[in-house]
Structure formats: C-alpha cells, structure tokens
Design a protein around this motif. Structure first.
Motif, short mmCIF file in Angstrom:
data_model
loop_
_atom_site.label_atom_id
_atom_site.label_comp_id
_atom_site.label_asym_id
_atom_site.label_seq_id
_atom_site.Cartn_x
_atom_site.Cartn_y
_atom_site.Cartn_z
N UNK A 874 -35.61 15.88 -2.95
CA UNK A 874 -35.03 15.42 -1.47
C UNK A 874 -34.74 14.18 -0.77
N UNK A 875 -35.04 13.18 -1.53
CA UNK A 875 -34.86 11.87 -1.43
C UNK A 875 -33.47 11.84 -0.92
N UNK A 876 -32.90 11.12 0.09
CA UNK A 876 -31.55 10.90 0.52
C UNK A 876 -31.09 9.32 0.03
N UNK A 877 -29.76 9.28 -0.79
CA UNK A 877 -29.50 8.10 -0.87
C UNK A 877 -27.96 8.20 -0.37
N UNK A 878 -27.98 7.03 0.62
CA UNK A 878 -26.65 6.96 1.13
C UNK A 878 -25.48 5.98 0.61
N UNK A 879 -24.47 6.47 0.80
CA UNK A 879 -23.31 5.59 0.23
C UNK A 879 -22.17 5.78 1.53
N UNK A 880 -22.30 4.77 2.16
CA UNK A 880 -21.23 4.85 3.39
C UNK A 880 -20.18 4.39 3.22
N UNK A 881 -20.13 3.46 2.14
CA UNK A 881 -18.45 3.15 1.72
C UNK A 881 -17.72 4.19 0.80
N UNK A 882 -18.37 5.21 0.37
CA UNK A 882 -17.72 5.99 -0.53
C UNK A 882 -16.24 6.58 -0.06
N UNK A 883 -16.00 6.39 1.19
CA UNK A 883 -14.70 6.49 1.72
C UNK A 883 -13.66 5.41 1.93
N UNK A 884 -14.17 4.36 1.32
CA UNK A 884 -13.32 3.26 1.89
C UNK A 884 -12.06 3.23 1.29
N UNK A 885 -11.38 2.36 2.20
CA UNK A 885 -9.88 2.39 1.65
C UNK A 885 -9.54 1.82 0.57
#
Length: 986
Positions: A874-885
């Motif tokens: 259940x650990x959440x690992x964020x990748x906010x740039x996964x939709x980067x242009x």
C-alpha cells in the motif's frame, strides 16, 4: 473510582447512552449562549451537569453497586450504517438537527474527555450496537453491566447481568420493568418490535399490530418465525391477511431492531477502565465554556483553587473554532458546512463532518487560517515554570518537542536547549547552555536565567517517556538520539516528516520549511537569520536567547500544526497501516542501529588509499599519452576540450552553459562505441571516488568516544521507500568490482564477534513473478531452480544441464534488465551484441512470459491516470512527471514507476523484517545487534558462540516478513553467512 484493567469477574461496566443524554440536556434547559462569543452551549451545560452528578454518584457509591470499574459514554455517528444499507428509509422521518444544537456535539465530546471518560463512537454502527457488544463481552467475563438510558431499543439486552437505569426518573429497569413496557420478557422484545414497528425510527413492522397485540400473539405462538409460519390460523381476518402479506416486512423489521452484539470494537472493553479524573483538566474545560457554578462545585470537590487553572485555550472564545472547524461547522455562523442530506437526522451525533475525509479537509483549512504569532512564545527560565509546561502537556496528552544542539551529528552534538508546543502559538523554549557573546568567541560563561541541564532533563524525562502523552517531532530520529544520550527514550511518538512521506512520497519535499509553506502558508525563521552564515556563522549556543526562543519555539509550534494537518490524512486516504507498520517503527530501529555503529580497519583503509593513488597515477599517465598532452582528468572543461575539440570524437553535446557535457552517461556511450580514452577516464573517476569518498574519508567518521563509524539512515529520501545513508554513505560502495569489495573488507567485527550478512536472494525478481503472476517463473522459484538458467532454457531452448555460461549470463542480464525497463540499446551495450539481436531477445522474453508485459502495460497505464503506483503493502509512490511533454522525462518516469512496485515492495519487506528483528533476537535470548541495512541486506554483529543460533532466527524473520499482511505465492529466500569482515560475510 477504582481502576480495574483488564476486566475481571465481578467488575461493573457502566455504559452511558451519550446521544440520549445530549437530547435530554438540550430539551431540559432554556437556550444558553456563551457570553463572550454567543456560542450555543445549553446542551453542553446540561450534559456536564448530568455527567457530573453521575460521576459523583459513582465515586460516592450512590446509585451504583458495586462502584463502576469500567465506564464509557457511547455516541452515534452520522455515517451510513448497515441498517441504512438494508433499508434506506430507516430513520428517514427524523427531523433535522436544531441549528443551535449542531455546534454543541463536538463540544460535548470534548466535555466527555475532560471528565477523563472513554468517548466511544464507531463508523457503520449505532451507539446501541456498541453498548450491546460491550455488554455481551462483559457478561462473558462475569461482570455486571449497567446501561444509563431509558431507550426502549436497549431493553432487549436486559437480563440477570445487564440492567438499565433511567437517570431522569432515577429508576432502575430490570426484567420486570421490561415486561411492564412490552408485555414480554426481554428476550422477546425484538419480536414485539418486529411486529409493532417504530414510527420514530421508521421501522415498518406489520400494519394494524401494536405492542399489546404483538405481545398477545407471541404469548400464543411463542416467537416471530412460528407466528409467521402459522399466520393462516389467525381467526381475525385483517390481522391474518396483514401477517401473511407483510411477513417479509416483519422479518426486515427484525433485522433493523436487532442490536449487533459482535461488533469488532475500535475501543476494546479493557480500554474503558475507569481512571482517576484529572480535576484540573475538567476545570480548564468548564472555565473555557464559562460554566461558573459547575466550575466552583468541581473545584471544591477536588480541593483545587479554580483561579490557578487557566481556561483551555483550544476551547475558550477564539479557540473553540478549532473543534468546530474539525467537525465541519462554521465557527462564525455555527452552521454545518455539509449538505442537509449529509448532516443526518436528530440522532446523528456530531454530524458527518467527523468522517476522516471531512476532518482532514477541515484541518487543512484551519492550518492555513491560523497565523503564527512568535510574540506569544515563552522563554522558560525556572524549573517551576518548566514543570507547569510539563503538567500542561500531560493534561492535553499531545506535545511537540524539538531539540537545539551544537551540530548535525546526533552522536557527537551537545544539547543546547529544547522546545515544547502544546497548541498553536502555545510554545516555549528552554535554554540550557547558552553562552555570553561579549566575552569572546570561546568564552565558557553561561548566560543567566537558564535551568541547570541535569535538573531540566530530570523534569523532562517523565513527560517524554509518559505512555499517555503522544510526542510529535519533525525528523524525530535525530532528536531521539540526542535525548537517548541524555538517558531519555522518547515514546510514544509521531513524526511529521514520515507522515508527509507516506502521503506524498515523490510528489513534494518533506522538510519542515517546505511543509510549513505548503500546508500553513508560513515561512519559518531560517537558521542563518539567527546564527549567521558563512565564516561568520556562530553555533546555536552562542545565539541570543530571545532570537533562539523565536526560532526554536516556532519549530515546535509548526511541527504540532503540521501534525494536526497531516495525521487525519492517513485515515482519510487509507494510509494509516503504511505509516504504522513501515515508517513509525523504523524511527527507533534505525536510531539504535546508528547508535551501535560499526568498526573499521583504519590500517587497511590507509593501504587501500595508497593503492588507489598509485592506480590513479598509472591511469593519468595512460590518459596523457592517449590525449597527446597532460591535462587534469578531473576537470570537465579540459576533458571536453580534449575529447570533442582536439580529438574531434563525434557524439559530443553541450550543456545549457555552452560547455561540453562529460557526464558518466556520455563517457559510457563513447566507451561502448570503442573509444579508449573515455573508458580510462571512467576507470580513473571510479578510483578517485573510492579514494576520496571511502578510503580517505572513512577514518574521519570514527567517533572518538565509541571508536566506531555511525552512519545516518534517511527514512524519507527515496520515492520507493528504500533507505539511504549519509555521513558516510554506505549504500553506494560498489560490490561487483574488486576495488569495492576491498573497501568492504575494512568493515570488521569487534573482537570475539563476527559479522553476519543476511541478504534477500533475487527478491525483486521473485516479486516480479508474484505481481506479474508468471506461472513458470513462480514455479521455478517454488522449486528452488536456478532462475537465470531456467529463463535461458525457456527462451533459447537450451537444456539447463550443461548450459554454457554465456547463455545463462544473457538470460540474467535480461531478467534484471526487465525490472529496470532496459532498452534494446542498453541490453546491446551490456552484452556487446548488435541492437537488433538485443531487441529480439527482449521480444522473445515478453512472448515467453506475457504476464510481465501485461504487468508493465498495466502499471504504466495506472501511473499515467493517477500519477502514482502502489507497492504490495500500500505504499504510494508518486511520479507527477509521468505525463510530461518531454519524451525522455516521460519515459524515465514510466520506467521508474514500473520498477517502483517491485523495488518499493522489496523495501517494505525488509522494513517489516527490521521492525521485528530486535524483538525476535531478544525473545531468543541472543546478543546479536543489527548494525547496517544496505538495500536488500542486513548486517549484524554477533558473538562467536551465538552464530549458529542467530542465523536461523534472522533468516526466519526476514523470510516471513510479509506475513500476516500478505502471503506470497513465491517464497522468499535469505542467504546468510558469518565472517570477520563484511566482504567475506556477503
């Protein structure tokens, strides 16, 4: 009242129907508002008076025989209950809450706590269900139960050991009174209600049948099921027709009126044991509510001067908005921020705003709306005043703590002072060893007005070790170590850095300053503003005490505010288990590991430094010869000019500053393309790094007091949950090179001991087989096969027996490369084969193991949609740039997200093992000590005569670490060896 814990036969459990008390209190008194801010408090006043009367009666033995040993006030919650799921119209006809009653619900709960009574409520169930469950548990242990209520629904619980008491009529309710009410014994009350229904709760029942008729029918037919089965025998036509037509409605009604007696309680029965109330806490609450008459009565009963007690600052005028906002109530209008449909009906308790999501939202709003006022901070200069702060913290039950020291190494820094915070803007600093600045930089003269350190520490120790006070810290591991060196072991605790890490790993930083700016809209004082910077910077013990107070007290204040904002998010976002099992336990585990340290062989490191220096010299000569001139291989500019200017090697690219890029990735590409000079530069850099980072530097990290190296582990440094270490960094010592292994030889065991290295074998590949649900890989691990040979056999059709080493090596490169999203180009470079051949290998791999491709596609799609992935735990690992242009940034984040589920799950598993390890070793009576964690490996120092007993314990804890949360189909395997040094043990 006497205290009994755990509950025993003969004890007396008293359960107060809190919701009934509230409405009786509200209707019994005329409207009343607090004079200072016009907050409605009439129901609160009535509730407190009734509760005081009841508590005093229990203390004096009046009305109770025997005196209560366990007592709880039980409330309804407004969320959807299971009865609404069964019948959406249940209680639908209840009127809306009166507007002046709504803001009093959260205050009444605060009142209950001020009386030091258990305040119980639970999502999905009504108060009656909770009381029924407590009663059933108490009866099973031979205890007597008294339910303070006149609610007819509770009468089904009455028997020889359970009685009710109506406080308004001062009347006991036993089996006779139940019979008088319903015409049946308590065990038949449910059947009567099933037939008669209840217009107040909108229980339908059977039309035309009231309580009296129901009792008559049950007397004749015995029970509801028999009656419905024989309804055709009823002589009265309308009654017979209704019983037949509405039989299912009667059965539905039975489900609605039957109280659950098997609720899995959030608050166990033993936890409602009566404790001696703290009169000071109750007086502080009553004064905040401005109930002068009851304040005087309570003060007289406890022999306390009410003038000596300050009103609770969190509840008095201007402070009560904290409680109201947390309950979703506008402190200005006293109206609920929820929609009427969500607010529930008149018995809905404190309203839906007490859901985790609503509380979290309210705390976030409140955090940004409460300004920091440094002028209210206090410098504590006397032991008497410090004791008052400590008493306040114990009374509240929560305190933020922060230490100020002379340095960043917790194993060597000295304690300069500490700060405490008990509420927003309610913070202090306790200076201990600040020195005068007028007597020269090295003056030892202490400034006046400071408590002697030993006296302050002695006063602080009971608070920081008090089991009933939660201590809050930011990066608490540092403070824990500082205080542990003073003889204090802080517990229990929360860490705001770790709360943020669990919630937002990869999405935002977790330091106090960025958290404060993000959640509180406040920029804290910087250290440089107090102590200067550069060469003019002074140590904190030279800082002026007034400025030190602002800085230190603010740290504690901000930490407490952050805790109030972040802690509710755990429940609201379903991450409490991650925090409680993977993060919080590691604070003390890692702190103890850091304190233990590890020995090093300084003479061996000195010899290695000499070897590396000679190797660098040889490489420098080769490099100069290849370049045709001497230059500094450590200078990026000179190297770029040589490679791309003088030698005109193609493939060069420039940085935004216009300089040639000479990073490792560029040199690797050039080396793979066949250029010799870049390869020599890489070799030179490797030796230079090993020499400067390890062989030269490690001896400087030896603690002069312990003679050992104490690395610092960072819990919140990576997106995936992997630990990192610094000062020195022991995570990046190369293990696959001969030089790196030589450095590991320098880490040694103490005399009479050995080092045990316990390493998870191929854990990420095992987790890939588990998560991707690949039967052949999973079976291979279950059968204990050579996974790389098996993969080669599957892919290339080569028998495992007699398999050439080169074939196995290629399969191994693919196995591990797939985890990290290797490309055809990367695999081609690694295996020195054409890119087309490498691409064919990868394609064949996915064809043979289609589950792995599906796993990668699924993970990539999920991450794009949500911006994060989750580990098995259940650990959440964020990748906010996964939709980067930018395609390269996007591809990097996709590869990282795919790997994060594996690496993060592996990190979680070893964290679970570490959290259990010390206790397991202690239970086995072993003296082994866990010293280091490096990725999938744990290093222990073990007495020579305990090695044989220690290895099985360590292996069992590590291999069973996922349990009971998760039972893996793929078994974990741990390799463990003992030796005199780290390299030989690995």
């Amino acid at each position: 009242m006497p205290e009994h814990d755990p509950l025993e036969a003969g004890d007396h459990v008293v359960l107060i129907d809190g919701s009934a008390y509230i409405f009786r209190a509200y209707h019994a008194l005329p409207p009343l508002t607090r004079s200072s801010d016009k907050l409605p408090v009439g129901a609160v006043a009535g509730f407190c008076n009734m509760l005081w009367k009841l508590v005093r009666a229990g203390q004096n033995g009046g009305g109770f025989s025997p005196a209560p040993t366990h007592l709880a006030v039980v409330f309804d919650k407004s969320e959807q209950t299971f009865r609404k799921d069964i019948y959406p119209l249940y209680k639908a006809q209840r009127p809306d809450l009166p507007e002046d009653l709504r803001p009093q619900f959260p205050l009444i709960r605060e009142a209950t706590r001020a009386f030091d009574l258990a305040c119980v409520e639970q999502s999905g169930f009504e108060a009656d269900d909770l009381m029924a469950t407590y009663a059933e548990l108490a009866k099973a242990k031979g205890a007597l139960v008294t339910i303070i209520s006149s609610d007819k629904d509770l009468m089904q619980l009455v028997d020889a050991r359970v009685r009710m008491y109506d406080p308004m009529k001062d009347k006991a309710i036993g089996t006779e009174e139940v019979f008088e009410k319903f015409g049946v014994a308590p065990e038949k009350v449910v059947d009567v209600q099933s037939l008669a229904g209840d217009s107040v709760d909108n229980v339908p029942g059977v039309p035309g049948i009231g309580i009296k008729t129901a009792a008559q029918l049950l007397a004749e037919y015995g029970d509801l099921d028999t009656l419905l089965a024989r309804a055709s025998e009823i002589k009265q036509t309308k009654r017979r027709e209704n019983l037949i037509e509405f039989a299912d409605q009667a059965r539905l009604s039975r489900e609605l009126v039957t109280l659950k007696r098997d609720v899995v309680l959030d608050v166990p029965l033993d936890d409602i044991a009566v404790i001696e109330p703290a009169g000071g806490k109750l007086i502080a609450f009553l004064k905040a509510m401005e109930f002068s008459t009851l304040t005087r009565r309570v003060a007289e009963a406890y022999g306390i001067d009410p003038a000596a007690i300050e009103p609770d600052p969190g509840l008095k005028a201007g402070g009560a908005e904290t409680v109201l906002v947390a309950a979703g109530i506008d402190p200005e209008t006293h109206a609920s921020a929820s929609t009427p449909a969500d607010e529930g009906r008149a018995t809905a308790g404190a309203g839906p705003a007490l859901t985790p999501q609503a509380l979290s939202a309210a705390r976030v709003a409140q955090g940004a709306a409460t300004p920091v006022d440094r002028s209210r901070y206090e410098t504590v200069t006397t032991l008497a005043r410090l004791n008052e702060w400590i008493a306040r913290a114990i009374e509240i039950g929560v305190v933020a703590v922060d230490t100020e020291t002379t340095g960043l190494d917790p194993m060597q820094a000295d304690l300069v002072g500490f700060s405490l915070a008990t509420a927003p803007n309610e913070a202090c600093y306790v200076p201990l060893v600040h020195k005068g600045g007028d007597e020269g930089l090295f003056s030892e003269g202490l400034l006046p007005g400071q408590i002697p350190p030993m006296e302050a520490i002695a006063a602080l120790k009971p608070l920081l070790e008090h089991p009933g006070v939660l201590k809050i810290g930011q990066n608490l591991k540092y403070d824990w170590l500082i205080l542990q060196r003073q003889g204090i072991e802080v517990a229990p605790y929360d860490d705001t850095m770790l709360l943020s890490y669990v919630l937002d790993a990869g999405a935002s930083p977790h330091g106090m300053d960025p958290l404060s700016i993000r959640w509180l809209g406040h920029t804290p004082i910087k250290y440089e503003e107090v102590c200067g910077k550069g060469k003019g910077q002074i140590r904190f013990d030279r800082a002026p005490i007034d400025r030190a107070t602002e800085y230190a007290a603010e740290d504690a204040d901000v930490t407490l505010r952050l805790w109030r904002v972040l802690k509710p998010r755990l429940a609201a976002e379903g991450k409490a288990n991650v925090y409680e099992t993977l993060e919080r336990p590691l604070v003390t585990v890692l702190a103890r590991m850091e304190a233990r340290g590890i020995m090093i062989d300084r003479q061996l490191l000195s010899r290695l430094s000499g070897e590396f220096a000679q190797g660098m010299g040889r490489l420098e000569a080769e490099i100069s010869e290849m370049a045709g001139e001497s230059f500094n291989p450590g200078s990026p500019k000179q190297l770029g000019d040589i490679l791309f200017g003088k030698m005109q090697i193609p493939g060069g690219r420039k940085t935004p500053t216009g300089a040639w890029s000479t990073g490792a990735d560029v040199l690797e590409e050039l080396a793979e393309a066949g250029h010799a000079l870049p390869r020599r530069i890489l070799d030179w850099r490797q030796l230079q790094k090993l020499k400067s980072t390890y062989t030269d530097a490690l001896p400087s990290y030896v603690n002069p007091e312990t003679g050992r190296v104490h690395t610092s582990f960072a819990l919140a440094a990576t997106t995936t949950g992997r630990l990192s270490s610094s000062e020195p960094n022991l995570q990046n010592i190369p293990v696959r090179t001969e030089e790196g292994r030589k450095i590991r030889k320098a880490f040694i065991a103490a005399p009479g001991h050995k080092l045990i290295s316990a390493d998870y074998s191929q854990i990420e590949l095992r987790l890939l087989a588990e998560i991707a649900d690949t039967p052949s890989l999973r079976q291979a691990f279950q059968d204990g096969l050579d996974i790389h040979a098996m993969t080669a056999s599957e892919m290339f059709g080569v028998p495992i027996e007699g398999m050439p080493g080169e074939v196995r090596r290629r399969a191994k490169a693919i196995n591990f490369g797939i985890i990290y999203g290797i490309s055809a180009f990367g695999l081609a470079n690694q295996l020195a084969i054409p890119r087309e051949e490498a691409g064919a290998y990868i394609k064949r791999y996915f064809e043979r193991f289609p589950g792995i491709r599906a796993y990668m596609d699924e993970t990539r799609a999920f991450a794009r949609e949500h911006g994060y992935v989750e580990t098995l735990f259940g650990r959440r690992c964020h990748y906010p740039d996964i939709s980067a242009k930018n395609p390269s940034i996007r591809a990097f984040n996709e590869r990282a997200a795919i790997n994060a589920r594996l690496q993060g799950s592996a990190a979680d598993i070893i964290r679970r093992a570490m959290a259990r390890m010390d206790a397991a070793l202690a239970r086995a009576g072993l003296a082994a000590r866990m010293l280091l964690q490096v990725h999938d490996e744990l290093i222990f120092e073990v007495p020579d005569d305990e090695i044989g007993a220690t290895v099985p314990v360590v292996r069992e804890v590590m291999e069973l670490a996922p349990l009971p949360a998760l039972s893996l189909k793929v078994p974990l395997k741990v390799d463990a060896r003992a030796a005199d040094n780290w390299d030989e043990a690995h």
